[in-house]
Scaffold this active site. Structure first.
Site, PDB file in Angstrom:
ATOM      1  N   GLY A  72      -4.231   4.140   0.899  1.00 55.26           N
ATOM      2  CA  GLY A  72      -3.862   4.727  -0.387  1.00 55.26           C
ATOM      3  C   GLY A  72      -3.519   3.641  -1.401  1.00 55.26           C
ATOM      4  N   THR A  73      -2.852   2.605  -0.938  1.00 51.09           N
ATOM      5  CA  THR A  73      -2.464   1.500  -1.810  1.00 51.09           C
ATOM      6  C   THR A  73      -3.706   0.856  -2.433  1.00 51.09           C
ATOM      7  OG1 THR A  73      -0.491   1.087  -0.480  1.00 51.09           O
ATOM      8  CG2 THR A  73      -1.273  -0.738  -1.850  1.00 51.09           C
ATOM      9  N   ASN A 152       6.671  11.145  -3.696  1.00 48.71           N
ATOM     10  CA  ASN A 152       6.884  10.956  -2.261  1.00 48.71           C
ATOM     11  C   ASN A 152       8.353  11.002  -1.854  1.00 48.71           C
ATOM     12  OD1 ASN A 152       6.313   8.480  -3.884  1.00 48.71           O
ATOM     13  ND2 ASN A 152       7.252   7.464  -2.126  1.00 48.71           N
ATOM     14  N   GLN A 180       0.464  12.288  -1.562  1.00 47.09           N
ATOM     15  CA  GLN A 180       1.376  13.274  -0.965  1.00 47.09           C
ATOM     16  C   GLN A 180       0.865  14.704  -1.098  1.00 47.09           C
ATOM     17  OE1 GLN A 180       4.208  12.892   0.813  1.00 47.09           O
ATOM     18  NE2 GLN A 180       4.154  10.666   0.679  1.00 47.09           N
ATOM     19  N   SER A 200      -4.820   9.174   1.129  1.00 46.89           N
ATOM     20  CA  SER A 200      -4.648   8.323   2.305  1.00 46.89           C
ATOM     21  C   SER A 200      -4.587   9.169   3.568  1.00 46.89           C
ATOM     22  CB  SER A 200      -3.352   7.520   2.157  1.00 46.89           C
ATOM     23  OG  SER A 200      -3.102   6.801   3.340  1.00 46.89           O
ATOM     24  N   HIS A 202      -3.454   8.836   6.660  1.00 44.21           N
ATOM     25  CA  HIS A 202      -2.306   8.954   7.581  1.00 44.21           C
ATOM     26  C   HIS A 202      -1.198   9.866   7.061  1.00 44.21           C
ATOM     27  CE1 HIS A 202       0.928   6.140   5.995  1.00 44.21           C
ATOM     28  NE2 HIS A 202      -0.089   5.690   5.283  1.00 44.21           N
ATOM     29  N   THR A 238     -17.533  -3.949   5.740  1.00 47.47           N
ATOM     30  CA  THR A 238     -18.057  -3.015   6.737  1.00 47.47           C
ATOM     31  C   THR A 238     -17.106  -1.834   6.879  1.00 47.47           C
ATOM     32  OG1 THR A 238     -19.136  -4.818   7.891  1.00 47.47           O
ATOM     33  CG2 THR A 238     -18.773  -2.808   9.159  1.00 47.47           C
ATOM     34  N   CYS A 326       9.364   2.308   2.135  1.00 46.05           N
ATOM     35  CA  CYS A 326       9.015   0.937   1.762  1.00 46.05           C
ATOM     36  C   CYS A 326      10.233   0.149   1.321  1.00 46.05           C
ATOM     37  CB  CYS A 326       7.999   0.934   0.639  1.00 46.05           C
ATOM     38  SG  CYS A 326       6.746   2.172   0.840  1.00 46.05           S
TER      39      CYS A 326
HETATM   40  C1  LIG Z   1       2.083   6.544   1.245  1.00 49.21           C
HETATM   41  C2  LIG Z   1       1.803   6.543  -0.188  1.00 49.21           C
HETATM   42  C3  LIG Z   1       0.966   5.584  -0.777  1.00 49.21           C
HETATM   43  C4  LIG Z   1       0.390   4.444   0.017  1.00 49.21           C
HETATM   44  O1  LIG Z   1      -0.581   4.841   0.942  1.00 49.21           O
HETATM   45  P1  LIG Z   1      -0.934   3.846   2.159  1.00 49.21           P
HETATM   46  O2  LIG Z   1      -2.163   4.416   2.759  1.00 49.21           O
HETATM   47  O3  LIG Z   1       0.231   3.858   3.064  1.00 49.21           O
HETATM   48  O4  LIG Z   1      -1.181   2.503   1.543  1.00 49.21           O
HETATM   49  C5  LIG Z   1       0.719   5.666  -2.118  1.00 49.21           C
HETATM   50  N1  LIG Z   1       1.248   6.638  -2.872  1.00 49.21           N
HETATM   51  C6  LIG Z   1       2.043   7.592  -2.351  1.00 49.21           C
HETATM   52  C7  LIG Z   1       2.571   8.658  -3.238  1.00 49.21           C
HETATM   53  C8  LIG Z   1       2.352   7.568  -1.004  1.00 49.21           C
HETATM   54  O5  LIG Z   1       3.163   8.509  -0.491  1.00 49.21           O
END
Ligand SMILES: *Cc1c(COP(=O)(O)O)cnc(C)c1O
Length: 387
Positions: A72-73, A152, A180, A200, A202, A238, A326
């Site tokens: 997500g980052t 979040n 989120q 993202s 996970h 890749t 974080c």
């Molecule tokens: C977790 C999160 C991210 C980052 O996602 P990652 O895959 O962990 O890098 C970005 N924005 C929000 C709102 C998040 O909750």
């Protein structure tokens, strides 16, 4: 007592068994590189293609508008830096909010050092961004607006459709961090009217280390990761084939029967909120009462530290978080809680419990059976507290 209750689903979620199952072949027998042309690689290429279709279907986008990233980052970094650099000839002003995830905030701060100027919109006491304040912040040289779909930490859900419409009227690109939101709120990129959207895996039952960026057809955005011709030449590297396959399966599962699922989670949230407010004095619920993520509970307990609360909850088998994951490890209070106007000493005593699909009524009852005593004990030790 051996009970373990995981209530940190906004930090990450367990991989669903069905997701793991679709991933395994690409870590075992189907190891071909999707870019190779021989038969052995065809199944890997097909897996990436299928996942792109699954993500597109979930978001109501076209498959060629979906780009896989490492997280997500990365999706946030790409959207913001890519759009800023590709459009800087039109202007160098960006707009975001004070409550974004650090993936957005720190990217904006970096761009400020590169000569861009950034407006950080304030929020109200519930964490909502006002469309009026966005209108007022827009300038002749504004090229990009980035507002998260749901926060979040406090779970507040922003009026993205309204905000994106304001951007569209002024022909300004609009990005939303929907990390989120997926699996918790309906997400339809056409209905929302956004130009870019980050997600993202996970955070919704998929594996860590894989995300995606939706880029609306025709959006001007620079390449972020330079390298090979993967992702139609726009994101080299890749493909994380197993991860991408897992993301595709996870987003399909997460967006199926969304209403029934979120209704159940919301009922658990309400039980938890009511239980906490009724059994513990001097508690403040943070975020909007109704415009909030179905599984989010965020409270401040006066006179105590969030960290101390977490350690004692952990000892009772409850995994939760204080501020954002974080920042735990640092003693700074959450920038989100400060943006709500909370004083430092109150923002320090915050607890986030985030409910996921795997949680049950018994989990909520367990928290309600241990939390009041923990708070009482910590307050008894606090020099700030007198009954
Ligand atoms: C977790 C999160 C991210 C980052 O996602 P990652 O895959 O962990 O890098 C970005 N924005 C929000 C709102 C998040 O909750």
């Amino acid at each position: 007592m051996d009970r373990f209750v995981y209530l940190d689903n906004s930090a990450t979620t367990p991989v669903k068994p069905e997701v793991l199952e679709v991933m395994l072949p690409y870590l075992q027998t189907e190891y071909g590189n999707p870019s190779s042309i021989y038969k052995k690689a065809a199944s890997a290429e097909a897996a990436v293609r299928e996942a792109r279709k699954q993500v597109a279907e979930a978001l109501h986008a076209e498959p060629n508008e979906i780009f896989f990233t490492a997280c997500g980052t990365e999706a946030d970094n790409w959207a913001i830096k890519g759009a800023a650099y590709a459009n800087q000839h039109k202007g160098k002003h960006l707009i975001t909010t004070q409550i974004e995830h650090h993936a957005v905030l720190h990217t904006m701060e970096y761009l400020e050092k590169q000569g861009f100027s950034v407006t950080y919109l304030p929020v109200d006491a519930e964490g909502l961004v006002s469309p009026e304040s966005l209108k007022e912040a827009i300038r002749e040289d504004t090229i990009l607006i980035s507002v998260m779909m749901a926060n979040n930490e406090i779970g507040t859900v922003e009026p993205i459709r309204e905000l994106a419409a304001i951007a569209a009227e002024k022909k300004i690109l609009f990005h939303t961090d929907a990390v989120q939101a997926i699996g918790s709120l309906p997400v339809d990129v056409k209905e929302l009217g956004v130009s870019m959207l980050s997600l993202s895996a996970h955070k919704f039952g998929g594996p860590k280390g894989v995300g995606a960026l939706y880029i609306k057809k025709g959006t001007k955005i620079d390449t972020f990761m330079h390298g090979g011709a993967q992702e139609r030449g726009r994101r080299g590297g890749t493909e994380n084939v197993a991860g991408v396959a897992g993301l595709g399966k996870a987003i399909t599962l997460a967006t199926q029967k969304l209403e029934a699922k979120t209704e159940r989670i919301m009922a658990l949230r309400e039980k938890l909120i009511e239980g906490i407010l009724q059994s513990i004095p001097d508690v403040r619920l943070n975020g909007h009462r109704t415009k909030r993520l179905p599984g989010n509970v965020n409270c401040c307990f006066r006179y105590i530290e969030g960290e101390a609360l977490l350690l004692r909850l952990d000892a009772k088998g409850v995994a939760a978080s204080s501020g954002s994951a974080c920042t735990s490890g640092s003693l700074d209070p959450s920038h989100v809680l400060l943006a709500l106007g909370l004083p430092h000493e109150i923002a320090h005593g915050s607890l986030r419990l985030s409910i996921g699909e795997q949680n049950t009524e018994a989990d909520v009852e367990h928290v309600l059976s241990v939390l009041p005593d923990i708070v009482k004990t910590l307050r008894a030790m606090s020099p700030l507290y007198s009954e």
